[in-house]
Motif scaffolding. Sequence first.
Motif, PDB file in Angstrom:
ATOM      1  N   UNK A 243       1.094  -1.117  -0.037  1.00 13.23           N
ATOM      2  CA  UNK A 243       0.182  -0.029   0.069  1.00 13.23           C
ATOM      3  C   UNK A 243       0.991   1.071   0.030  1.00 13.23           C
ATOM      4  N   UNK A 244       1.921   1.172   0.917  1.00 11.88           N
ATOM      5  CA  UNK A 244       2.813   2.328   0.792  1.00 11.88           C
ATOM      6  C   UNK A 244       3.318   2.663  -0.506  1.00 11.88           C
ATOM      7  N   UNK A 245       3.809   1.609  -1.149  1.00 13.86           N
ATOM      8  CA  UNK A 245       4.590   1.612  -2.230  1.00 13.86           C
ATOM      9  C   UNK A 245       3.476   2.379  -3.507  1.00 13.86           C
ATOM     10  N   UNK A 246       2.368   1.828  -3.518  1.00 20.18           N
ATOM     11  CA  UNK A 246       1.459   2.183  -4.537  1.00 20.18           C
ATOM     12  C   UNK A 246       1.030   3.706  -4.233  1.00 20.18           C
ATOM     13  N   UNK A 247       1.099   4.045  -2.813  1.00 20.06           N
ATOM     14  CA  UNK A 247       0.690   5.566  -2.715  1.00 20.06           C
ATOM     15  C   UNK A 247       1.746   6.626  -2.927  1.00 20.06           C
ATOM     16  N   UNK A 248       3.069   6.032  -2.867  1.00 16.81           N
ATOM     17  CA  UNK A 248       4.175   6.839  -3.292  1.00 16.81           C
ATOM     18  C   UNK A 248       4.167   6.968  -5.021  1.00 16.81           C
TER      19      UNK A 248
ATOM     20  N   UNK B  49       1.385  -6.828  -6.516  1.00 13.77           N
ATOM     21  CA  UNK B  49       0.412  -6.821  -7.892  1.00 13.77           C
ATOM     22  C   UNK B  49      -1.278  -6.865  -7.296  1.00 13.77           C
ATOM     23  N   UNK B  50      -1.374  -7.505  -6.308  1.00  9.65           N
ATOM     24  CA  UNK B  50      -2.779  -7.331  -5.790  1.00  9.65           C
ATOM     25  C   UNK B  50      -3.257  -5.733  -5.489  1.00  9.65           C
ATOM     26  N   UNK B  51      -2.189  -5.065  -4.883  1.00 16.09           N
ATOM     27  CA  UNK B  51      -2.646  -3.712  -4.484  1.00 16.09           C
ATOM     28  C   UNK B  51      -2.677  -2.999  -5.803  1.00 16.09           C
ATOM     29  N   UNK B  52      -1.826  -3.042  -7.069  1.00 18.55           N
ATOM     30  CA  UNK B  52      -1.929  -2.514  -8.262  1.00 18.55           C
ATOM     31  C   UNK B  52      -3.433  -2.877  -8.768  1.00 18.55           C
ATOM     32  N   UNK B  53      -3.686  -3.999  -9.032  1.00 16.56           N
ATOM     33  CA  UNK B  53      -4.770  -4.420  -9.490  1.00 16.56           C
ATOM     34  C   UNK B  53      -5.956  -3.814  -8.746  1.00 16.56           C
TER      35      UNK B  53
END
Length: 665
Positions: A332-337, A365-369
Amino acid sequence: MINFTKELNTEQCEVVFKGDGPCLVLAGAGSGKTRTITYRVAYLLEKGINPNNVLLLTFTNKAANVMNSRVEELTNSNQKMPWAGTFHGVAYKILKINAEKVGYEKNFTVLDSEDSKTILKNVIKQYKPADVRHFPSVNVISNIFSYSKNSGESLEDTLEIKGEYYLEFIDEFRKISFAYDKDKRKSNSMDFDDLLINLNTLLDNEEIQKKYSTQFKYILVDEYQDTNHLQFQIVKKLSQVHKNILVVGDDAQSIYSFRAAQIENILNFEDEYKNTKIFKLETNYRSTKEILDVANDVISQNTRQYKKKLKTTFLGAPPKVKSLTNQTEEAIYIVNEILDFVDQNYKYKNIAVLFRAAHHSQQLEIELNKRGIDYDYRGGVRFFERAHIKDVLAYLKVLNNSKDAAAWFRVLLLQAGLGPMGAKKIIEVVQKVKKVEEIEMIVNNILKGKAKSAWDNFLKIWKEMVVNKEKSPKELIELIKNSDYKEFLQNEYTNFKERVHDIEQLGVFAGRYNSLSDFLAEAILQEGYNSKQIQENKDKKNKVVLSTIHQAKGLEWDIVFVVNLTQGNFPNERASQTSPGLEEERRLFYVAVTRARKFLFLTYSLQTRNWGESVDGPSLFLSEISADKLSDESYTNLSTSFNDEVEYLSEDRPSTSFLSDIDNL
């Protein structure tokens, strides 16, 4: 005339002007290695050296073509470099002229990977023990033979390296190897490995060696740190007369021992060639000073290396270390950044997330999806599209819905000896009959011979699954992983350990669900997200890049995240049990860090079970970076996380892969 001093820096000019005799060019990451080699070749041509007297060896045709084009452009001529190409391509060219001297006709065929496997399959059928249910697949055997030939290791030593579980078949392997080579010669054919083996043998002929080592007045080798035993021998023999051998590489980026690359080739260059000149390219044109300071700190810990210190004039933000409670929060942190950078007008394609192993990518991958962000996966296929993940899900699907014909076909066809017709007969039964005992009795009367044996093997897994049907999805996945399916993976794939790790990671994901139906629904939705995004973005290139670090070498991005930096994962627990293994892991981390141009993020999770492996706090590599060079947002004190003493066990090496396509010649 080329104005070399205007177009190159002082370090590069030194190589171009003084590159006669044995020369070792230590080219740091982002230091203009290709540019330097290209200008060196252009300089030789300007001096009047005939292109036929220059041998330029690369690892890809793309690299050779780029250099060829740049040389033409620099020299304002259409003069081609006839001897610029890959090791295999140059070997083919020389062998076409001299085939008879190594027992072939001049019209010999080069087998692509599929053709060579077809021949090998036929040989395996002859020598495969009749009473062995699981025998190594053609892919595994081909890989073992290839590693043995390229590394110079005996077949027995190679089997010990690749996995002691294959040693029980050493006699069969020897017979298969001999018969395979015999069949290739009989058909006047060579596979990729034969090209190097036969060239090396050809160059043992004094007359031939003198001819070519006299012709090639100047030899240049790119990516020398990636050369193997055979390539080292070939270069040595071709450089005997003039000794004008210039090799370019970076020992700090030697990360392919699993492909039989030998770092000793570059570290021992001075021992092989007297009066070697050493040049260092340390000016980096890619990354900020802050990123390079971190890279320099890390690689300085290695003992077996040529010391270098990358420098630059670019300034930026210090790399950030971030610890998260668990792997979900890390994703989640990476996707938010990533989304924050996109809001600042950065393109998705200029952002990369790098990881040590493919099974480390699943949570991301799940979070990006979930967020509807498409990604370009390098170094393999997306998690839920991997064959072994689909296999495990198929086992669970037939347990959850006994009428699922597609899932039944998938699991049944995994059984050696069972074909589509036999599978169809079984499916017709299971779709009508509910009780396992009745299904077993009916099918036993339908099938015969190998198909019956295959069905019996499948029943061992299926019956245990039925008995444990009420267990959690995670426990069911563990059951499948530890069943006969694991032996199937071991003998079918060269990277079976990575596949087992993937299954363990699927178990971590399944741990969120108590219901098998709910878990399967979510897993299928993940597949759906992938398919939908692929369809919607089929003409778009603006995607976040997810990549293993091995696949990322040679590439660069504005923003790079290096994830899962936990002890036991990175450095890899198995690889770091020896001093050489730990040093290669550190070089791999160095490669990851130096992919970043502007921003670097180093993340890890605090949980004790991460990505399906046991971990023990933040990576050792994080503690090796000076605290004042990082923006540290971790919960732990990195500098006190480790003891100074490390005990190393006996050396072991992972699996390998080699050329897969004739286009790579």
